[in-house]
Design an enzyme around this catalytic site. Structure first.
Site, mmCIF file in Angstrom:
data_model
loop_
_atom_site.group_PDB
_atom_site.id
_atom_site.type_symbol
_atom_site.label_atom_id
_atom_site.label_comp_id
_atom_site.label_asym_id
_atom_site.label_seq_id
_atom_site.Cartn_x
_atom_site.Cartn_y
_atom_site.Cartn_z
ATOM 1 N N HIS A 306 0.856 -1.192 0.000
ATOM 2 C CA HIS A 306 0.000 0.000 0.000
ATOM 3 C C HIS A 306 0.887 1.235 0.000
ATOM 4 O O HIS A 306 1.955 1.244 0.606
ATOM 5 C CB HIS A 306 -0.892 0.016 1.254
ATOM 6 C CG HIS A 306 -2.048 0.938 1.127
ATOM 7 N ND1 HIS A 306 -1.945 2.294 1.393
ATOM 8 C CD2 HIS A 306 -3.322 0.723 0.736
ATOM 9 C CE1 HIS A 306 -3.123 2.851 1.185
ATOM 10 N NE2 HIS A 306 -3.979 1.935 0.776
ATOM 11 N N ASP A 363 -8.070 -4.982 -0.338
ATOM 12 C CA ASP A 363 -8.558 -5.822 -1.441
ATOM 13 C C ASP A 363 -8.226 -7.293 -1.269
ATOM 14 O O ASP A 363 -8.686 -8.125 -2.047
ATOM 15 C CB ASP A 363 -7.938 -5.319 -2.760
ATOM 16 C CG ASP A 363 -8.449 -3.941 -3.096
ATOM 17 O OD1 ASP A 363 -7.626 -3.023 -3.246
ATOM 18 O OD2 ASP A 363 -9.678 -3.777 -3.147
#
Ligand code: SDX
Length: 421
Positions: A306, A363
């Site tokens: 991320h 996700d």
């Protein structure tokens, strides 16, 4: 804390204001940098650059903290409804009972979509990706509704927000039904927002439908967890497009396209496709971990890493627990969940991932729940978009109310010097 920063350049000293956010994040205010020094900054991907000041969402990537308007994400996910969170993000506080009732009633009143949308929908091939259809239908909303929003009129602006929140889930569910070759469902006035979304997605013409509490609770939690995430790629796109004073609808349509990318919201689809590939290849997670670490191999561990979180994504933790609960309640034993857990465990012990602080993100587990709920893989990013809609609206509203200038980054030119034809 010192309120100025010194820059020494070519022997001259320049001072720039140091500003602090409400959570004490410091930033150098470089609004006068070029005027004072002739310098600009270069920061591909804006890894070190703040685009705005915002009161909406706070996240601390090192600590794995995420809060909407000061409320922590787990507090909201366990104690509120998605439509309450949408109100919170857009208007700044959780709604009182009468405000919530009016908000929900107004959304119900605007939920019907012009019948001509069916003609537009009919023109798409069944093979079209739902995100492409949704982006087109959202753009078409412009033609059926005010293309620009008079933000100075509280009534007009509120109506534009309600139109989007009301019609977006209808268009999203119609996208799904089109892909499956199923008849389209109209919104059901008697149902809550998330219940109605489930109804429009799942209701079959030949039998009654009542969404299970497991389904509604899981959808509610997933939508809340996706509702906003400060200046991510698609939100920055919505702000950028809106900064030219393009309307709210075209700005949201642009955000949908940005979200579609597999490095961003499209990752939830890519994760399941990756887990399926590993399962079909015999479940050898170590082989795929090696591919993810191999610089010559374009394969990346989808759902990992991320830009901001260098710790666990707090949303991933909540979704992982919810995945266990939903599969348990539905009595589903999904082999890809076991593969996902194995990958996570191995990555948490592997120096490549540990050194780069690569953890599972939002996700990584969400697709496992969507799949357990019978939602097709190509629809996962559409579900992300339904969740992210109130965040996009809130951020666009803040950008316009703050009268932010049109977004126009500079560059460093590295091409040919002047030459003659
Ligand atoms: C979302 O920004 C947001 O807030 C987004 C989001 C939201 O709510 O809006 O949180 C939603 O988009 C989540 C992210 C979903 N994307 C994926 O899961 C795709 C896989 N992840 C990566 O592509 C990547 O981690 C990104 C795109 C998410 C972040 O990329 P960065 O910040 O540009 O980091 P990078 O590419 O510079 O990576 C740093 C290093 C590199 O190695 P080195 O060059 O230092 O040796 O880490 C490596 C990368 O190769 N790396 C990975 C990896 N992610 C980063 N290596 C293998 N697998 C990965 N997934």
């Amino acid at each position: 804390m010192e309120d100025k920063v010194d820059l020494i350049y070519r022997g001259k000293s320049y001072k720039f204001p140091l500003i602090n956010g409400s959570e004490d994040e410091p930033a150098i205010d470089i609004k006068t940098l070029r005027a004072q020094t002739g310098l600009i900054t270069l920061d591909p991907g804006y890894k070190n650059t703040g685009s705005c000041e915002s009161e909406i969402t706070f996240l601390d990537g090192e600590e794995g903290i995420l809060r909407y308007r000061g409320y922590s994400i787990d507090d909201l996910a366990n104690n509120t409804s998605f439509i309450e969170v949408a109100y919170l993000l857009i208007f700044g506080d959780l709604p009182k009972l009468d405000q919530l009732q009016k908000f929900e009633d107004d959304i119900r009143d605007y939920a019907l979509v012009d019948e001509d949308f069916k003609i537009i929908l009919k023109s798409f091939p069944k093979s079209a990706h739902p995100m492409g259809i949704l982006s087109s239908l959202t753009s078409a909303l412009i033609a059926f509704n005010p293309s620009s929003v008079d933000i100075n009129s509280e009534k007009d602006f509120y109506e534009a927000i309600i139109i989007l929140l009301a019609k977006f889930p209808v268009l999203a569910s119609w996208t799904h039904r089109k892909m499956k070759g199923l008849p389209l469902n109209y919104p059901n006035y008697d149902l809550s927002y998330t219940d109605n979304l489930a109804y429009m997605i799942y209701k079959m013409p030949n039998k009654d439908f009542r969404a299970s509490t497991t389904l509604v609770s899981a959808l509610n939690k997933l939508l809340i967890l996706h509702a906003d995430h400060e200046q991510n790629c698609s939100t920055s796109t919505v702000r950028m497009v809106g900064s030219s004073h393009a309307g709210l609808f075209p700005s949201i349509a642009s955000g949908i396209s940005a979200l579609w990318g597999p490095l961003h919201g499209g990752a939830n689809q890519a994760v399941i496709e990756m887990l399926e590939e590993i399962k079909n290849d015999g479940g050898d997670t170590k082989k795929f971990m090696a591919k993810a670490k191999d610089k010559n191999d374009p394969f990346r561990l989808m759902g990992f890493g991320h830009r901001v979180y260098k710790n666990f994504d707090p949303r991933a933790k909540i979704i992982k627990t919810a995945a266990d609960e939903v599969l348990d309640e539905l009595g589903i034993n999904d082999p890809v969940l076991e593969i996902a857990k194995k990958l996570e465990q191995e990555a948490l012990e592997d120096p490549y991932f540990v050194d780069r602080k690569l953890y599972p993100n939002v996700d990584f587990y969400s697709g496992i729940i969507y799949r357990a709920l019978g939602i097709p893989t190509e629809m996962f990013t559409v579900m992300f978009a339904i969740g992210r809609l109130p965040g996009w609206i809130a951020q666009w509203k803040e950008m316009r109310f703050n009268k932010e200038p049109i977004g126009r980054p500079r560059q460093i030119y590295t091409g040919h010097k002047h030459r003659k034809v």
